[in-house]
Design a protein around this motif. Structure first.
Motif, mmCIF file in Angstrom:
data_model
loop_
_atom_site.group_PDB
_atom_site.id
_atom_site.type_symbol
_atom_site.label_atom_id
_atom_site.label_comp_id
_atom_site.label_asym_id
_atom_site.label_seq_id
_atom_site.Cartn_x
_atom_site.Cartn_y
_atom_site.Cartn_z
ATOM 1 N N ILE A 87 0.845 -1.211 0.000
ATOM 2 C CA ILE A 87 0.000 0.000 0.000
ATOM 3 C C ILE A 87 0.869 1.246 0.000
ATOM 4 N N ASN A 88 1.979 1.192 0.711
ATOM 5 C CA ASN A 88 2.931 2.296 0.789
ATOM 6 C C ASN A 88 3.425 2.654 -0.610
ATOM 7 N N ARG A 89 3.815 1.638 -1.350
ATOM 8 C CA ARG A 89 4.323 1.827 -2.710
ATOM 9 C C ARG A 89 3.280 2.506 -3.580
ATOM 10 N N TRP A 90 2.047 2.004 -3.551
ATOM 11 C CA TRP A 90 0.998 2.562 -4.402
ATOM 12 C C TRP A 90 0.621 3.983 -4.006
ATOM 13 N N LEU A 91 0.533 4.256 -2.709
ATOM 14 C CA LEU A 91 0.214 5.623 -2.279
ATOM 15 C C LEU A 91 1.306 6.601 -2.704
ATOM 16 N N ASN A 92 2.560 6.180 -2.592
ATOM 17 C CA ASN A 92 3.663 7.055 -3.007
ATOM 18 C C ASN A 92 3.666 7.275 -4.511
ATOM 19 N N TRP A 115 8.000 36.396 -8.696
ATOM 20 C CA TRP A 115 7.600 35.020 -8.417
ATOM 21 C C TRP A 115 8.614 33.995 -8.917
ATOM 22 N N SER A 116 9.797 34.436 -9.330
ATOM 23 C CA SER A 116 10.807 33.490 -9.824
ATOM 24 C C SER A 116 11.199 32.481 -8.735
ATOM 25 N N PHE A 117 11.223 32.901 -7.487
ATOM 26 C CA PHE A 117 11.533 31.982 -6.385
ATOM 27 C C PHE A 117 10.489 30.871 -6.307
ATOM 28 N N TYR A 118 9.236 31.215 -6.587
ATOM 29 C CA TYR A 118 8.135 30.256 -6.509
ATOM 30 C C TYR A 118 8.261 29.221 -7.625
ATOM 31 N N ILE A 119 8.661 29.675 -8.798
ATOM 32 C CA ILE A 119 8.902 28.769 -9.921
ATOM 33 C C ILE A 119 10.056 27.828 -9.576
ATOM 34 N N PHE A 120 11.107 28.389 -8.981
ATOM 35 C CA PHE A 120 12.247 27.578 -8.546
ATOM 36 C C PHE A 120 11.802 26.489 -7.586
ATOM 37 N N PHE A 121 11.033 26.864 -6.557
ATOM 38 C CA PHE A 121 10.536 25.872 -5.598
ATOM 39 C C PHE A 121 9.659 24.834 -6.295
ATOM 40 N N ALA A 122 8.802 25.255 -7.205
ATOM 41 C CA ALA A 122 7.914 24.324 -7.910
ATOM 42 C C ALA A 122 8.713 23.307 -8.719
ATOM 43 N N ILE A 123 9.800 23.754 -9.339
ATOM 44 C CA ILE A 123 10.643 22.830 -10.111
ATOM 45 C C ILE A 123 11.334 21.838 -9.176
ATOM 46 N N ILE A 124 11.890 22.342 -8.084
ATOM 47 C CA ILE A 124 12.536 21.455 -7.101
ATOM 48 C C ILE A 124 11.525 20.445 -6.559
ATOM 49 N N GLU A 125 10.325 20.925 -6.203
ATOM 50 C CA GLU A 125 9.283 20.040 -5.675
ATOM 51 C C GLU A 125 8.875 19.004 -6.719
ATOM 52 N N SER A 126 8.814 19.395 -7.984
ATOM 53 C CA SER A 126 8.488 18.457 -9.068
ATOM 54 C C SER A 126 9.546 17.361 -9.175
ATOM 55 N N ILE A 127 10.794 17.758 -9.069
ATOM 56 C CA ILE A 127 11.893 16.789 -9.138
ATOM 57 C C ILE A 127 11.800 15.821 -7.957
ATOM 58 N N LEU A 128 11.576 16.359 -6.766
ATOM 59 C CA LEU A 128 11.485 15.510 -5.571
ATOM 60 C C LEU A 128 10.311 14.536 -5.648
ATOM 61 N N THR A 129 9.153 15.011 -6.107
ATOM 62 C CA THR A 129 8.010 14.108 -6.207
ATOM 63 C C THR A 129 8.221 13.076 -7.315
ATOM 64 N N ALA A 130 8.915 13.455 -8.379
ATOM 65 C CA ALA A 130 9.245 12.473 -9.421
ATOM 66 C C ALA A 130 10.194 11.406 -8.868
ATOM 67 N N ILE A 131 11.125 11.821 -8.018
ATOM 68 C CA ILE A 131 12.029 10.863 -7.373
ATOM 69 C C ILE A 131 11.229 9.935 -6.455
ATOM 70 N N ILE A 132 10.209 10.464 -5.798
ATOM 71 C CA ILE A 132 9.336 9.625 -4.968
ATOM 72 C C ILE A 132 8.684 8.541 -5.823
ATOM 73 N N VAL A 133 8.129 8.949 -6.953
ATOM 74 C CA VAL A 133 7.481 7.983 -7.851
ATOM 75 C C VAL A 133 8.486 6.920 -8.288
ATOM 76 N N TRP A 134 9.661 7.346 -8.698
ATOM 77 C CA TRP A 134 10.697 6.426 -9.164
ATOM 78 C C TRP A 134 11.136 5.483 -8.038
ATOM 79 N N THR A 135 11.356 6.027 -6.852
ATOM 80 C CA THR A 135 11.785 5.214 -5.710
ATOM 81 C C THR A 135 10.720 4.188 -5.352
#
Length: 143
Positions: A87-92, A115-135
């Protein structure tokens, strides 16, 4: 290979459990969310908008939905550690894809120099969540 990883540079290292990796990733994301929202207070006229109620979360329902949206990643920190692997895997995977999409939408629709800082954070967050999916997708099978 034992729990202790072989490391050629002489420093001791340990294999990190998948659950701990996922919890650490969700924790990093939450810090980015908090800092992004905190830094938004420095954008000119933003505080006045909060005071006047001229914000995206301008109704009780929108505010409640925003709270739900931010509660899920916070709960995923704990859930990633305590839930059973299947379940952990699927939820992540599910929430990782969902939040990657949201953050990419924010990254590509946010405009303005302030808002360039916000775009920066959004890109970092996108990368981190993509790493979550991959992991989660590559979660090791039990031998």
């Amino acid at each position: 290979m034992s729990e202790k990883e072989v490391n050629t540079n002489g420093f001791e290292d340990f294999k990190i459990n998948t659950k701990i990796k996922l919890a650490a990733l969700w924790t990093s994301i939450m810090f980015c969310y908090v800092y992004g929202d905190y830094f938004s207070l420095y954008v000119p006229k933003k505080v006045e908008d909060f005071i006047s109620g001229d914000t995206l979360l301008d109704s009780p329902l929108k505010l409640f939905l925003g709270a739900i949206l931010m509660t899920i990643p916070a709960l995923m920190i704990f859930a990633s550690v305590v839930l059973k692997p299947k379940i952990n895997r699927w939820l992540n995977i599910i929430f990782g894809i969902f939040y990657t999409a949201i953050m990419l939408l924010i990254a590509f629709t946010t405009t303005g120099a302030w808002w360039s800082f916000y775009i920066f954070f959004a890109i970092i967050e996108s990368i981190l969540t993509a790493i979550i999916v991959w992991t989660a997708f590559k979660w090791p099978k039990q031998i």
